[in-house]
Design a protein around this motif. Structure first.
Motif, PDB file in Angstrom:
ATOM      1  N   PRO A  25      70.318  41.847  38.173  1.00  0.00           N
ATOM      2  CA  PRO A  25      70.505  40.460  38.602  1.00  0.00           C
ATOM      3  C   PRO A  25      69.351  39.569  38.145  1.00  0.00           C
ATOM      4  CG  PRO A  25      70.872  41.972  40.422  1.00  0.00           C
ATOM      5  CD  PRO A  25      70.259  42.772  39.313  1.00  0.00           C
ATOM      6  N   GLY A  28      70.373  37.696  34.920  1.00  0.00           N
ATOM      7  CA  GLY A  28      71.590  36.894  34.900  1.00  0.00           C
ATOM      8  C   GLY A  28      72.752  37.593  35.564  1.00  0.00           C
ATOM      9  N   GLU A  29      73.934  36.999  35.469  1.00  0.00           N
ATOM     10  CA  GLU A  29      75.112  37.541  36.128  1.00  0.00           C
ATOM     11  C   GLU A  29      75.520  38.867  35.500  1.00  0.00           C
ATOM     12  OE1 GLU A  29      79.597  36.102  37.528  1.00  0.00           O
ATOM     13  OE2 GLU A  29      78.240  34.724  36.484  1.00  0.00           O
ATOM     14  N   ASP A  31      78.086  41.657  34.371  1.00  0.00           N
ATOM     15  CA  ASP A  31      79.472  41.705  33.914  1.00  0.00           C
ATOM     16  C   ASP A  31      79.808  43.136  33.516  1.00  0.00           C
ATOM     17  OD1 ASP A  31      81.977  41.301  32.891  1.00  0.00           O
ATOM     18  OD2 ASP A  31      81.305  40.261  31.074  1.00  0.00           O
ATOM     19  N   SER A 126      74.161  30.689  43.325  1.00  0.00           N
ATOM     20  CA  SER A 126      74.777  32.012  43.213  1.00  0.00           C
ATOM     21  C   SER A 126      76.153  32.094  43.879  1.00  0.00           C
ATOM     22  CB  SER A 126      73.849  33.080  43.800  1.00  0.00           C
ATOM     23  OG  SER A 126      73.606  32.838  45.178  1.00  0.00           O
ATOM     24  N   THR A 127      76.448  31.177  44.795  1.00  0.00           N
ATOM     25  CA  THR A 127      77.753  31.206  45.481  1.00  0.00           C
ATOM     26  C   THR A 127      78.670  30.081  45.029  1.00  0.00           C
ATOM     27  OG1 THR A 127      76.959  29.841  47.346  1.00  0.00           O
ATOM     28  CG2 THR A 127      76.695  32.240  47.527  1.00  0.00           C
ATOM     29  N   ARG A 363      83.503  38.644  43.879  1.00  0.00           N
ATOM     30  CA  ARG A 363      82.250  38.181  43.277  1.00  0.00           C
ATOM     31  C   ARG A 363      81.096  38.683  44.135  1.00  0.00           C
ATOM     32  NH1 ARG A 363      82.244  32.514  40.291  1.00  0.00           N
ATOM     33  NH2 ARG A 363      80.279  33.501  39.782  1.00  0.00           N
ATOM     34  N   ALA A 365      76.815  38.055  44.867  1.00  0.00           N
ATOM     35  CA  ALA A 365      75.635  37.220  44.637  1.00  0.00           C
ATOM     36  C   ALA A 365      74.387  37.877  45.191  1.00  0.00           C
ATOM     37  CB  ALA A 365      75.837  35.852  45.296  1.00  0.00           C
ATOM     38  N   ASP A 370      67.306  35.089  42.080  1.00  0.00           N
ATOM     39  CA  ASP A 370      67.300  33.802  41.385  1.00  0.00           C
ATOM     40  C   ASP A 370      65.952  33.588  40.701  1.00  0.00           C
ATOM     41  OD1 ASP A 370      68.577  30.925  41.179  1.00  0.00           O
ATOM     42  OD2 ASP A 370      66.489  30.639  41.807  1.00  0.00           O
TER      43      ASP A 370
END
Length: 497
Positions: A25, A28-29, A31, A126-127, A363, A365, A370
């Motif tokens: 995390p 970044g996001e 996948d 993030s949300t 999803r 978060a 961050d």
């Protein structure tokens, strides 16, 4: 070990393609979609990774359960080739933040204001794509701090607390926080049978294998969120990396006990030892290396792993630690080494959420990851506000919570288990034994281990190892025979549809 399996493990598998994905995390996001079309078959499995999980409950990064898939976990540059000579470097060590101000050079009110502002921004970012977010609220410091920010920027969120057992009963704290903040709060009480059925139901859609000791809890929680029409989860993990992890007396004692010995397993069979979790835990520690003892829970010893496989594979798993030796050798303190162990173990701590979320199309978060919030804490907060005198952790976070709540009903002594391991063993032994018989090609010693330990599973030490087999065996079976592991499992239709 049979000749054919030996050949498979060394030479027979030819990699058709190489896949590497980011699972940090901090980068970044995440996948996991590149794994959707990955061949889910026996030939692609990495046997050493199975040994990793049995020994430590997770696969040593950048490796995965598949030979041709590598992960860029925290400490690995996603731009490098992780298949050949991967390089690890952890950027959040105390010594790498020389610009931190002194404690007397900052104003606490400004620090707390900035903390709140940046955390709120992190939660909002993030949300942003979630219609109905659910906070996995443990009732401890991290989730309480997160809930305070959540109440400001996502008051439509629901808090969900898991009661895994009496040792981890933080429901009172979590409920108090949620109600004071005006957030909806729900509780899910652990039912091993329900949780395991839910695991088997989504198992074909779990992309990678890990066996964190809260993984079943997470699948249970994620399924509940899905049934309640939630579309995303907020996880309050990730702050330990940059806040730091102070060591306490027990940590130093365990470090002294960890000697990497090979003890005869008959020691654990005596009535005096086999009935005592503490004695078993101490003897197990003697068999571990100091670094691996930092990883939580009771796991299989090297001798046991070799017996489960029927050949010496534990040394292959041990060699995977060489990737981290340079950073460990350069660590300036025991706390710095412990911090590296947390990052290495991230493969388990975060994988349980990533796997469950992916399997249920939710999803996920991690606001504490961050970059703006994380880097401000690491570079601009005085060291004394991170770890205080006497090893008090997360001082600034405690101050932040204290501004809103004068006193919280935190539990005084936490246990190590967030799931009813003994209940799982009582309710699912015959099923796991059947899985062991069907996967004997990979783990020929698993049925015998279960047979000889059936009457010892009321001891959490042995129940922990049973849990590892309960996580591993059906997943492997689903890749060997895709429809077998989840047969005859009764679950809510809304989950499996």
């Amino acid at each position: 070990m049979s000749a054919s399996l030996s050949e498979y493990s060394n030479t027979a598998f030819e990699t058709v393609r190489r896949i590497q994905i980011n699972t940090s995390p901090n980068a970044g996001e995440v996948d996991l979609s590149p794994l959707i079309d990955h061949a889910q078959d026996f030939a692609s499995l990495d046997l050493v990774s199975i040994a990793d999980i049995l020994r430590n409950a997770f696969v040593y990064p950048p490796h995965t359960i598949y030979r041709d898939v590598k992960i860029a976990a925290t400490g690995f540059d996603p731009a490098q080739d992780l298949h050949d000579n991967p390089r690890f470097h952890f950027p959040f060590q105390h010594a790498l933040a020389p610009s931190r101000p002194s404690a007397d050079a900052v104003d606490d009110d400004k620090l707390l204001h900035t903390y709140h502002h940046l955390l709120c921004d992190a939660v909002a970012r993030s949300t942003a794509g979630m219609r109905s977010p659910w906070l996995l609220q443990s009732g401890g410091k991290d989730s309480t701090s997160m809930a305070i920010a959540l109440a400001d920027v996502r008051p439509d969120s629901t808090c969900l607390t898991y009661l895994g057992g009496k040792e981890e009963d933080e429901v009172a704290s979590a409920r108090f926080v949620a109600r004071q903040l005006g957030l909806r709060h729900e509780v899910l009480v652990c039912d091993p049978r329900r949780a395991y059925d839910r695991y088997l139901a989504v198992l074909p859609r779990i992309p990678l294998l890990s066996a964190d000791f809260a993984a079943l809890s997470y699948v249970d929680l994620a399924t509940e969120v899905s049934l309640e029409q939630g579309d995303g989860m907020i996880d309050a993990l990730g702050s330990d990396q940059y806040f730091g992890v102070p060591l306490h007396r027990q940590d130093y004692i365990l470090a002294m006990l960890a000697r990497g010995l090979r003890l005869p397993q008959s020691i654990f069979q005596s009535p005096l030892v086999s009935r005592s979790f503490k004695l078993c835990f101490a003897l197990a520690t003697l068999q571990m290396g100091e670094f691996e003892r930092y990883f939580p829970g009771s796991r299989f010893s090297d001798v046991e792993v070799d017996t489960l496989f029927g050949w010496t594979i534990s040394t292959c798993s041990q060699r995977r630690m060489e990737t981290f030796h340079a950073d460990i050798a350069a660590a300036a303190s025991a706390e710095a080494v412990r911090r590296i162990s947390l990052v290495v173990g991230e493969s388990a701590h975060l994988a349980k959420g990533m796997n469950a979320a992916h399997a249920l199309s939710l999803r996920l978060a991690y606001p504490y990851a961050d970059p703006q919030f994380r880097d401000w804490i690491f570079h601009h907060v005085p060291s004394e506000r991170l770890i205080g005198p006497g090893g008090v952790n997360k001082v600034l976070m405690r101050q932040y919570i204290g501004r809103r709540f004068q006193q919280l009903p935190y539990v005084q002594a936490k246990g190590c288990f967030r799931f009813d391991l003994r209940g799982l063993a009582r309710q699912r032994f015959d099923q796991i034994y059947a899985f062991a018989q069907q996967t004997q090609m990979l783990l020929p010693g698993a049925p015998h281990w279960l047979e000889t330990h059936r009457n010892r599973l009321d001891n959490k030490y042995f129940a922990s190892k049973f849990y590892l087999l309960a996580m591993i065996l059906p997943w492997l079976l689903s890749r060997m025979h895709p429809t077998t592991a989840s047969e005859n499992v009764t679950v809510d239709e809304k989950v499996t549809s």
